[in-house]
Each structure stands twice: as C-alpha cells, then as structure tokens.
Design an enzyme around this catalytic site. Sequence first.
Site, short mmCIF file in Angstrom:
data_model
loop_
_atom_site.label_atom_id
_atom_site.label_comp_id
_atom_site.label_asym_id
_atom_site.label_seq_id
_atom_site.Cartn_x
_atom_site.Cartn_y
_atom_site.Cartn_z
N CYS A 1 -2.45 -3.80 8.49
CA CYS A 1 -2.10 -2.37 8.94
C CYS A 1 -1.65 -2.39 10.43
O CYS A 1 -0.74 -1.33 10.66
CB CYS A 1 -3.24 -1.40 8.88
SG CYS A 1 -4.10 -1.46 7.23
N CYS B 1 0.71 -1.27 0.03
CA CYS B 1 0.03 0.16 -0.06
C CYS B 1 0.85 1.45 0.06
O CYS B 1 0.21 2.41 -0.21
CB CYS B 1 -0.89 0.02 1.18
SG CYS B 1 -0.14 -0.11 2.74
FE1 FES Z 1 -1.39 0.52 4.20
FE2 FES Z 1 -3.34 0.09 5.97
S1 FES Z 1 -3.57 0.53 4.01
S2 FES Z 1 -1.17 0.37 6.21
#
Ligand code: FES
Length: 147
Positions: A103, A33
């Site tokens: 996360c 991400c």
């Molecule tokens: Fe990247 Fe939560 S979406 S840490």
Amino acid sequence: MYSDKVMDHFKNPRNVGEIENASGVGTVGNAKCGDIMRIFLDIDENQVIRDCKFKTFGCGAAVATSSMATELVIGKTIYEALEVTNKAVMDALDGLPPVKVHCSLLAEEAIHAALWDYAEKNGIKIEGLEKPKNDIHEGEEEESEEY
Ligand code: FES
C-alpha cells in the site's frame, strides 16, 4: 497491529485535496485491490516543492502513507523528493504490517508520476527518475496467473 503514527495519519490525514493548476499530477493504481492514489505537486522556480496534496480511493494504510509522504516532500527539492521512498515513509510511520507494505508503494509511485508530469510539462529531465507505472504491479508477470 498499526503504530500510533499510522493511526494518527489515517484518522487525521494531512494535505488531503487538490491543487489547482498543479505543476505536476500523478495517478497510480493497484489493480489487485482496486485502490487509486493521485498526488498534486506545486513546484516553485527553484525546483522546490512548495505544496503537495493527495486524493485517494484507498485503504487505511494507503491514506496514512500518502499523508506522511506529502509531509516529507513539502519543502524538499525535486531531487530530495526522489529519496522519499516507501521505506522512508514507512520508517517515519514506525512501520507497517507486512501485508500492508504494498500500500505504501502507491504514494511513492504517485509522487514519481507527478514529478514525471512536471518534467514533461517543463521539458526537463530529472536524473534518476524512471518512467512511472500506471499500476504498482506493472512488470510483475510471474504473478499474473493468479488473477
Ligand atoms: Fe489497496 Fe492498501 S489494500 S492500497
């Protein structure tokens, strides 16, 4: 979708910032991400965490879990801090949606990385602490083909 505690820590994160001359600093990313977490620890001569701050370029769940994680480790010894797992943090926040569980790993890994840095700086070994990852997905080869 998010518990009240998650929303509270997301909207009013605790212990955001940096510690100058920190005893240990740990940075870990999530390549999938693109989020990054940095944790600063101030550790006294009795190996008790006096202060902990974090900075992140991360999603709401990463902010909330890091905020809670800093609260949980302050006042603890470095060994007690090792027990602050992402699961413990999630429990303290009344849970996270399943897609957001990864996360919460950022905070745990960044704390471990900061403890590792502290141990290296002081020439000590912290039993039970493994060499930290730079990215929470390190070692997950089976998934590498997707990207
Ligand atoms: Fe990247 Fe939560 S979406 S840490």
